[in-house]
Motif scaffolding. Structure first.
Motif, PDB file in Angstrom:
ATOM      1  N   UNK A  52      61.372  31.220  31.943  1.00 19.04           N
ATOM      2  CA  UNK A  52      60.952  32.591  32.245  1.00 19.04           C
ATOM      3  C   UNK A  52      59.670  32.524  33.078  1.00 19.04           C
ATOM      4  N   UNK A  53      59.684  33.196  34.224  1.00 20.46           N
ATOM      5  CA  UNK A  53      58.476  33.260  35.058  1.00 20.46           C
ATOM      6  C   UNK A  53      57.439  34.100  34.331  1.00 20.46           C
ATOM      7  N   UNK A  54      56.292  33.505  34.047  1.00 19.68           N
ATOM      8  CA  UNK A  54      55.245  34.225  33.318  1.00 19.68           C
ATOM      9  C   UNK A  54      54.156  34.752  34.244  1.00 19.68           C
ATOM     10  N   UNK A  55      54.052  34.162  35.440  1.00 17.63           N
ATOM     11  CA  UNK A  55      53.033  34.613  36.393  1.00 17.63           C
ATOM     12  C   UNK A  55      53.354  34.060  37.777  1.00 17.63           C
ATOM     13  N   UNK A  56      52.895  34.780  38.767  1.00 15.08           N
ATOM     14  CA  UNK A  56      52.920  34.314  40.153  1.00 15.08           C
ATOM     15  C   UNK A  56      51.476  34.373  40.616  1.00 15.08           C
ATOM     16  N   UNK A  57      50.958  33.240  41.071  1.00 12.14           N
ATOM     17  CA  UNK A  57      49.545  33.180  41.470  1.00 12.14           C
ATOM     18  C   UNK A  57      49.428  32.801  42.938  1.00 12.14           C
ATOM     19  N   UNK A  58      48.372  33.312  43.556  1.00 13.95           N
ATOM     20  CA  UNK A  58      48.177  33.085  44.979  1.00 13.95           C
ATOM     21  C   UNK A  58      46.803  32.534  45.303  1.00 13.95           C
ATOM     22  N   UNK A  59      46.405  32.662  46.545  1.00 13.33           N
ATOM     23  CA  UNK A  59      45.147  32.082  47.026  1.00 13.33           C
ATOM     24  C   UNK A  59      43.937  32.462  46.165  1.00 13.33           C
ATOM     25  N   UNK A  60      43.111  31.461  45.904  1.00 12.73           N
ATOM     26  CA  UNK A  60      41.901  31.654  45.114  1.00 12.73           C
ATOM     27  C   UNK A  60      42.107  31.474  43.620  1.00 12.73           C
ATOM     28  N   UNK A  61      43.341  31.221  43.194  1.00 14.29           N
ATOM     29  CA  UNK A  61      43.626  31.048  41.770  1.00 14.29           C
ATOM     30  C   UNK A  61      43.425  29.603  41.349  1.00 14.29           C
ATOM     31  N   UNK A  62      42.723  29.412  40.254  1.00 13.65           N
ATOM     32  CA  UNK A  62      42.548  28.096  39.644  1.00 13.65           C
ATOM     33  C   UNK A  62      43.657  27.923  38.615  1.00 13.65           C
ATOM     34  N   UNK A  63      44.442  26.880  38.760  1.00 14.40           N
ATOM     35  CA  UNK A  63      45.537  26.588  37.838  1.00 14.40           C
ATOM     36  C   UNK A  63      45.159  25.362  37.020  1.00 14.40           C
ATOM     37  N   UNK A  64      45.261  25.482  35.707  1.00 13.55           N
ATOM     38  CA  UNK A  64      45.018  24.332  34.840  1.00 13.55           C
ATOM     39  C   UNK A  64      43.553  23.987  34.676  1.00 13.55           C
TER      40      UNK A  64
END
Length: 154
Positions: free
Chosen positions: A61-73
């Motif tokens: 299940x897709x829980x989020x869509x993140x774009x430019x400027x997002x810190x992942x992990x």
């Protein structure tokens, strides 16, 4: 460096510390459909989306869509953990890969930056704690008959 300065966790970093982190990061290009990491992988790096977008998926299940400027992990910067989701590029995407080792070195060399980041992380932990307390309160108000497993009558 400008992009990193827009990331909430890095916003109050000393310019020299931010520069060190930026120069030590690795730029990577992903094609649409490329997997950045999988759920339960051991985390060694954190990622900042430069362009494009990443879908975070948990149990198909897709829980989020993140774009430019997002810190992942971001937790990977401070501790070895397991990835809670799978991350897949939705389109051609460029990311910066930040290593825990370099992040720690930056904090050691710039103690004022370390203090800012510690304060930011403390604030986030308090916010999560408040949110969990609210969920607990709602569950208690609902009672066991609404939250527990349904019993079957024979």
């Amino acid at each position: 460096m400008v992009l990193l300065a827009q990331v909430a966790l890095f916003r109050d970093m000393d310019r020299d510390a931010l520069r060190l982190l930026a120069f030590s990061s690795e730029r990577r290009r992903l094609r649409a459909g490329d997997t950045l990491f999988r759920k339960d992988d051991i985390s060694e790096y954190s990622f900042v989306v430069v362009s494009g977008s990443i879908t975070l998926i948990d149990d198909d299940v897709a829980t989020a869509i993140v774009g430019p400027g997002t810190l992942i992990g971001e937790m990977a910067l401070v501790s070895e953990t397991r990835r809670p989701t799978t991350a897949i590029a939705r389109e051609p995407t460029v990311i910066l890969r930040l290593s825990r080792q370099m992040f720690r070195r930056t904090l050691e060399e710039y103690p004022a930056t370390a203090a800012h980041i510690a304060a930011e992380l403390r604030q986030r932990v308090l916010q999560i704690s408040d949110e969990l307390a609210e969920v607990k309160k709602r569950l208690i108000e609902m009672g066991p008959e609404e939250t527990g497993p349904k019993s079957s009558k024979r």
